[in-house]
Design a protein around this motif. Structure first.
Motif, PDB file in Angstrom:
ATOM      1  N   LYS A 147      -9.310  -6.481   6.162  1.00  0.00           N
ATOM      2  CA  LYS A 147     -10.517  -5.948   5.527  1.00  0.00           C
ATOM      3  C   LYS A 147     -11.264  -5.034   6.488  1.00  0.00           C
ATOM      4  CE  LYS A 147     -14.596  -7.239   2.859  1.00  0.00           C
ATOM      5  NZ  LYS A 147     -15.384  -8.349   2.260  1.00  0.00           N
TER       6      LYS A 147
ATOM      7  N   LEU B 249       0.834  -1.207   0.000  1.00  0.00           N
ATOM      8  CA  LEU B 249       0.000   0.000   0.000  1.00  0.00           C
ATOM      9  C   LEU B 249       0.869   1.258   0.000  1.00  0.00           C
ATOM     10  CD1 LEU B 249      -2.770  -1.056   2.541  1.00  0.00           C
ATOM     11  CD2 LEU B 249      -3.102  -0.586   0.112  1.00  0.00           C
TER      12      LEU B 249
ATOM     13  N   GLU C 235      -4.766   3.690  -0.334  1.00  0.00           N
ATOM     14  CA  GLU C 235      -5.302   3.464   1.007  1.00  0.00           C
ATOM     15  C   GLU C 235      -5.831   2.047   1.161  1.00  0.00           C
ATOM     16  OE1 GLU C 235      -8.186   6.389   1.979  1.00  0.00           O
ATOM     17  OE2 GLU C 235      -6.778   8.072   1.899  1.00  0.00           O
ATOM     18  N   THR C 236      -6.259   1.456   0.043  1.00  0.00           N
ATOM     19  CA  THR C 236      -6.800   0.097   0.090  1.00  0.00           C
ATOM     20  C   THR C 236      -6.490  -0.622  -1.205  1.00  0.00           C
ATOM     21  OG1 THR C 236      -8.819  -1.197   0.523  1.00  0.00           O
ATOM     22  CG2 THR C 236      -9.062   0.742  -0.859  1.00  0.00           C
TER      23      THR C 236
ATOM     24  N   GLY D 247      -9.879  -1.732   6.500  1.00  0.00           N
ATOM     25  CA  GLY D 247      -9.991  -0.998   5.237  1.00  0.00           C
ATOM     26  C   GLY D 247      -8.756  -1.076   4.360  1.00  0.00           C
ATOM     27  N   LYS D 248      -7.821  -1.936   4.721  1.00  0.00           N
ATOM     28  CA  LYS D 248      -6.584  -2.015   3.938  1.00  0.00           C
ATOM     29  C   LYS D 248      -6.737  -2.881   2.691  1.00  0.00           C
ATOM     30  CE  LYS D 248      -3.716  -0.952   7.900  1.00  0.00           C
ATOM     31  NZ  LYS D 248      -2.746  -1.402   8.924  1.00  0.00           N
ATOM     32  N   ILE D 249      -7.687  -3.794   2.712  1.00  0.00           N
ATOM     33  CA  ILE D 249      -8.005  -4.592   1.531  1.00  0.00           C
ATOM     34  C   ILE D 249      -9.518  -4.664   1.386  1.00  0.00           C
ATOM     35  CG2 ILE D 249      -5.915  -6.003   1.835  1.00  0.00           C
ATOM     36  CD1 ILE D 249      -7.856  -8.317   2.696  1.00  0.00           C
ATOM     37  N   GLN D 250      -9.954  -4.934   0.156  1.00  0.00           N
ATOM     38  CA  GLN D 250     -11.375  -5.128  -0.096  1.00  0.00           C
ATOM     39  C   GLN D 250     -11.728  -6.607  -0.267  1.00  0.00           C
ATOM     40  OE1 GLN D 250     -13.681  -2.569   0.000  1.00  0.00           O
ATOM     41  NE2 GLN D 250     -11.874  -1.464   0.732  1.00  0.00           N
TER      42      GLN D 250
END
Length: 330
Positions: free
Chosen positions: A144, A110, A116-117, A147-150
């Motif tokens: 998740k 990141l 941001e994600t 909010g770092k990954i979707q």
């Protein structure tokens, strides 16, 4: 460009997208930032909205990610970014896969990309034992929530790993090798992927260039090119190089494939179109070291579909030359 749903992510992605293993130039050569930018722009201008990278792509850790991150921020379109983590581990074994270490890899990715994600993070072909460790997969639920990954996906070498990986509820995608010379995924795995609404991302669609029809017995590859140094799996899984098949055997099969498609001068486009004939496939991520390769790959979306007779001929060639030596290995 046509778009397909990436499984239960509900993201609509370009059916032909872009893989960035070689986006900065040919394998083993210094990273060419200007070339990478041209390739990325050509892809998006052609309708690509999904770019796959990894923290280890490039001659130095993070080079490809940095190029992708810079590019994405320069465009106004929504571009979905996928990266991978795990291959930095040395030794690359089951014991090295620790949640805290993987978390650091994701956060570093990141940072390098200035995002941001991540739309998708994928475990990067981990050892088979990792797919039997729930604590590794649980980490990505935390990421998740933060909010770092979707979404979480897996990149795999073996069908066993794909089938085991999709038992975890938070695994939304599987990246796997599938092409005219590696057909086994179209059996049980595709069936289960459709049943569980898993997005299928196809890599190595041209068998490291064999399926372009442009190679011969006299073709040479640079010292830093995996098609030179990894033919027998000396550095990483043999299946990543020429889809794991003997080079000379592959050339014989390619010559017969050309005869099946006498009206198509571009075998690479035919090979990509063949993959798109499988509705379990969400997208293909062919690589490109030149802008012209991107243009050619994207055009595959528009050529006529493979006929049933041609499909039967492709399968006969697979049975004749390839299946015995490859089918059960991955």
């Amino acid at each position: 460009m046509k778009y397909r749903k990436l499984g239960k992510t509900n993201i609509e992605v370009s059916e032909i997208s872009l893989g960035t293993w070689q986006v900065g130039g040919k394998w083993g050569e210094p990273f060419d930032w200007a070339s990478a930018d041209k390739i990325l722009n050509e892809a998006v201008e052609g309708g690509v909205n999904f770019i796959d990278t990894a923290d280890v792509y490039g001659n130095e850790v993070g080079e490809s990610e940095k190029a992708v991150g810079k590019f994405v921020k320069s465009r106004s379109e929504k571009i979905f970014v996928a990266s991978k983590c795990g291959r930095q581990l040395s030794p690359h074994n089951n014991e090295a896969y620790k949640p805290a270490v993987l978390r650091k890899f994701v956060e570093d990715s990141l940072s390098r990309m200035g995002l941001e994600t991540l739309d998708l993070i994928q475990l990067h072909c981990p050892p088979t034992e990792v797919f039997y460790r729930p604590e590794v997969f649980e980490l990505f639920d935390r990421l998740k929530e933060e909010g770092k990954i979707q979404n979480l996906g897996i990149s795999v070498e073996k069908i066993e790993e794909a089938l085991k990986g999709i038992e975890f509820e938070n695994v939304n995608t599987v990246q796997i090798i599938f092409n005219m010379f590696r057909q086994r995924p179209s059996e049980l795995f595709f069936e289960q992927a459709k049943k569980k609404d898993i997005g299928v991302i196809v890599r190595v669609p041209l068998a490291s260039g064999l399926l372009t029809g442009k190679f011969s017995a006299n073709s040479s590859f640079g010292e830093g090119d995996h098609r030179q140094f990894n033919r027998n799996g000396e550095v990483f899984d043999k299946g990543e190089t020429f889809a794991g098949i003997n080079y000379d055997l592959g050339l014989k099969a390619v010559e017969e494939l050309k005869a099946v498609f006498p009206n198509q001068s571009n075998l690479a486009q035919v090979a990509l179109k063949w993959i798109l004939g499988f509705d379990a496939v969400s997208c293909i991520i062919p690589g490109a070291s030149r802008m012209e390769q991107v243009t050619s790959n994207l055009a595959a979306s528009e050529i006529p579909a493979i006929s049933s007779e041609q499909n039967k001929a492709v399968n006969r060639i697979y049975e004749k030359y390839i299946k015995k030596s490859v089918h059960q290995l991955w």
